[in-house]
Design a protein around this motif. Sequence first.
Motif, mmCIF file in Angstrom:
data_model
loop_
_atom_site.group_PDB
_atom_site.id
_atom_site.type_symbol
_atom_site.label_atom_id
_atom_site.label_comp_id
_atom_site.label_asym_id
_atom_site.label_seq_id
_atom_site.Cartn_x
_atom_site.Cartn_y
_atom_site.Cartn_z
ATOM 1 N N VAL A 276 -103.187 10.074 -3.167
ATOM 2 C CA VAL A 276 -104.428 10.215 -2.406
ATOM 3 C C VAL A 276 -104.602 11.661 -1.986
ATOM 4 N N ALA A 277 -105.796 12.179 -2.180
ATOM 5 C CA ALA A 277 -106.148 13.500 -1.656
ATOM 6 C C ALA A 277 -107.118 13.267 -0.509
ATOM 7 N N ALA A 278 -106.574 13.131 0.695
ATOM 8 C CA ALA A 278 -107.390 12.837 1.875
ATOM 9 C C ALA A 278 -107.910 14.143 2.466
ATOM 10 N N PRO A 279 -109.203 14.269 2.677
ATOM 11 C CA PRO A 279 -109.764 15.535 3.166
ATOM 12 C C PRO A 279 -109.471 15.777 4.639
ATOM 13 N N LEU A 280 -108.865 16.915 4.928
ATOM 14 C CA LEU A 280 -108.543 17.237 6.313
ATOM 15 C C LEU A 280 -108.264 18.725 6.470
ATOM 16 N N ASP A 281 -108.952 19.331 7.432
ATOM 17 C CA ASP A 281 -108.643 20.681 7.887
ATOM 18 C C ASP A 281 -107.904 20.527 9.203
ATOM 19 N N LYS A 282 -106.599 20.741 9.193
ATOM 20 C CA LYS A 282 -105.785 20.489 10.379
ATOM 21 C C LYS A 282 -106.174 21.377 11.553
ATOM 22 N N GLU A 283 -106.722 22.558 11.268
ATOM 23 C CA GLU A 283 -107.134 23.461 12.335
ATOM 24 C C GLU A 283 -108.465 23.034 12.950
ATOM 25 N N ASN A 284 -109.281 22.351 12.161
ATOM 26 C CA ASN A 284 -110.601 21.918 12.626
ATOM 27 C C ASN A 284 -110.912 20.558 12.020
ATOM 28 N N PRO A 285 -110.228 19.503 12.482
ATOM 29 C CA PRO A 285 -110.401 18.190 11.861
ATOM 30 C C PRO A 285 -111.801 17.607 12.077
ATOM 31 N N VAL A 286 -112.395 17.139 10.986
ATOM 32 C CA VAL A 286 -113.718 16.517 11.002
ATOM 33 C C VAL A 286 -113.617 15.191 10.265
ATOM 34 N N ALA A 287 -114.155 14.138 10.848
ATOM 35 C CA ALA A 287 -114.123 12.823 10.208
ATOM 36 C C ALA A 287 -115.201 12.725 9.140
ATOM 37 N N SER A 288 -115.000 11.813 8.197
ATOM 38 C CA SER A 288 -115.983 11.654 7.114
ATOM 39 C C SER A 288 -116.981 10.541 7.387
ATOM 40 N N CYS A 289 -116.741 9.707 8.413
ATOM 41 C CA CYS A 289 -117.600 8.537 8.624
ATOM 42 C C CYS A 289 -117.681 8.204 10.110
ATOM 43 N N ARG A 290 -118.856 7.789 10.552
ATOM 44 C CA ARG A 290 -119.049 7.291 11.915
ATOM 45 C C ARG A 290 -119.416 5.815 11.858
ATOM 46 N N ASN A 291 -119.114 5.101 12.902
ATOM 47 C CA ASN A 291 -119.573 3.722 12.976
ATOM 48 C C ASN A 291 -121.057 3.725 13.313
ATOM 49 N N ALA A 292 -121.820 2.879 12.626
ATOM 50 C CA ALA A 292 -123.281 2.901 12.774
ATOM 51 C C ALA A 292 -123.787 1.792 13.677
ATOM 52 N N SER B 156 -126.642 11.105 7.034
ATOM 53 C CA SER B 156 -125.970 9.880 6.626
ATOM 54 C C SER B 156 -124.929 9.529 7.680
ATOM 55 N N ASP B 157 -124.448 8.287 7.649
ATOM 56 C CA ASP B 157 -123.330 7.941 8.528
ATOM 57 C C ASP B 157 -122.012 8.455 7.957
ATOM 58 N N HIS B 158 -122.090 9.161 6.842
ATOM 59 C CA HIS B 158 -120.934 9.819 6.237
ATOM 60 C C HIS B 158 -121.190 11.316 6.137
ATOM 61 N N ASN B 159 -120.136 12.097 6.233
ATOM 62 C CA ASN B 159 -120.158 13.500 5.842
ATOM 63 C C ASN B 159 -119.680 13.608 4.400
ATOM 64 N N PRO B 160 -120.208 14.555 3.628
ATOM 65 C CA PRO B 160 -119.664 14.766 2.292
ATOM 66 C C PRO B 160 -118.242 15.316 2.363
ATOM 67 N N VAL B 161 -117.447 15.039 1.347
ATOM 68 C CA VAL B 161 -116.082 15.565 1.260
ATOM 69 C C VAL B 161 -115.954 16.323 -0.059
ATOM 70 N N THR B 162 -115.103 17.321 -0.071
ATOM 71 C CA THR B 162 -114.945 18.141 -1.254
ATOM 72 C C THR B 162 -113.479 18.400 -1.565
ATOM 73 N N MET B 163 -113.193 18.613 -2.828
ATOM 74 C CA MET B 163 -111.825 18.885 -3.277
ATOM 75 C C MET B 163 -111.869 19.939 -4.387
ATOM 76 N N THR B 164 -110.892 20.830 -4.367
ATOM 77 C CA THR B 164 -110.700 21.761 -5.493
ATOM 78 C C THR B 164 -109.395 21.383 -6.195
ATOM 79 N N PHE B 165 -109.395 21.507 -7.506
ATOM 80 C CA PHE B 165 -108.234 21.046 -8.267
ATOM 81 C C PHE B 165 -108.118 21.799 -9.585
ATOM 82 N N VAL B 166 -106.926 21.671 -10.176
ATOM 83 C CA VAL B 166 -106.642 22.270 -11.483
ATOM 84 C C VAL B 166 -105.982 21.227 -12.351
#
Length: 356
Positions: A290-306, A343-353
Motif C-alpha cells: 500500500v502506498a498511503a498518502p501522508l505528509d508527516k510534517e503537514n498531515p491532511v486527510a483524504s476524506c471527510r464524513n458527509a 468533493s467530500d474527498h481530497n485528491p491524492v497523488t503519487m510519484t513512482f518509477v
Amino acid sequence: MKKTLKIAGCVCLALLIVVLSYVVYVFLSYHRIEDNLSLSSDGSASASVRTGTPYSVVSYNIGFGAYESDYSFFMDGGTESWAWSEERLDANLESIAQILKQQKADFYFVQEVDTDSTRSYHRDEAAVLRQTLTGYSSVWGQNYDSPFLFWPLTQPHGSSVSGLMTFSSAPIASSLRRSLPIEAGVMKLVDLDRCYTVSRVPMENGRELVLYAVHLSAYTSDGTIAVEQMKMLLSDMQSEYEKGNYCVCGGDFNKDLLGNSEEIFGVESGDYTWAQPLPDELFQGKNLTVAAPLDKENPVASCRNADAPYFEGQYVVTVDGFLVSSNVTVNSATVIDTGFAYSDHNPVTMTFVLQP
C-alpha cells in the motif's frame, strides 16, 4: 363514521399497494453488470512508458460533482440527495477538472463519475473530464446502474449510472471491467454493484503497465465485504506481477489506509465503523504494498464524513491511495489539500518509477 373509516381503509390499502409495487420493482430491476466486460478507450495519447523514468498519478473521488464544502449526503446522515443545482454542479465539475489538469499527471484515476444519474441532472460527467484532460487515452467503466430510489420523499435520489475513469498519457491497448463480490440480501440494494477496471498500457521493454481503478464498498452491514473485494483485487494484481508486468492501482478503498487516522488527525471515529484498517494478512505472500498518502510534517486527510457540511473537527480519514507491485518504486505519496471545497474527498497523488 363508517364512511370515514371505509375511506381511510381504502387510502391505506392504496398506499400499501403502491409500496409493495415499488418493492417488487426494485427487486425485479436489480441486476449485476456483466463480469469480464471489455471496455473501449477514447482520446489520443502519444507518450511511451519506460523503466527508470519518474511518473506521477492522481486519484480523486469527485463525489459525482455534488459534494461542495456546504454539502451533506442523506446516506451518510446528512440531508441532500442531489447536487444543489445544475449551475452549481457545472461550476463544481469545472473546478474539479481544472484541479486535475493542473497536476499535469501522467495517469489519473477518478471515481464517482456519473453519466446519466438523477442526482447529477443526467450530466455526462465523463465527457466533461475528457474535454479538459486532452492528450490522454481514457476509459470509463460502469461501477453501478441502480434502479430509481424513491427516497428521500422530498427529493428522491432517483436512478444512478456511475463509474470509474482511467486516464493515461500513453495509449491504453485494452481494458476490462471486473465485478467485485458484494453483500447478499437487501444490503445489495444499498451498496449497489461494484467493480474495478483493468487497463493495459504496453511498455517499451515488452511488458505491460497494468492500471487498476477501484472504488470498494462503503454502505455495508459490517465492512467485511470490502476485505473480500480486496482479496480478489490483490490476487489479480499478484498474477500480473508474476507474469512480469507492473501494477499500479488507485482509488477509494473505503478503508483506513494509514491504519491510525484517528491518532494522526486527532479525531474520534465514534459510530463511523466503515473505515477499518486493512488486515496485514491480506498482503502475506504477495509482492504488493500500500502506498498511503501522508505528509508527516503537514498531515491532511483524504476524506471527510458527509453527515454535515464540512467543519473543523469533523470526522476525517484517509481512504484514498494506491497499491503497487514490488517492481514499482514509490518516491512520494501525498494528499492535495483542497479543503474539501469540491468533493467530500481530497485528491491524492503519487510519484513512482518502474524498475528495470
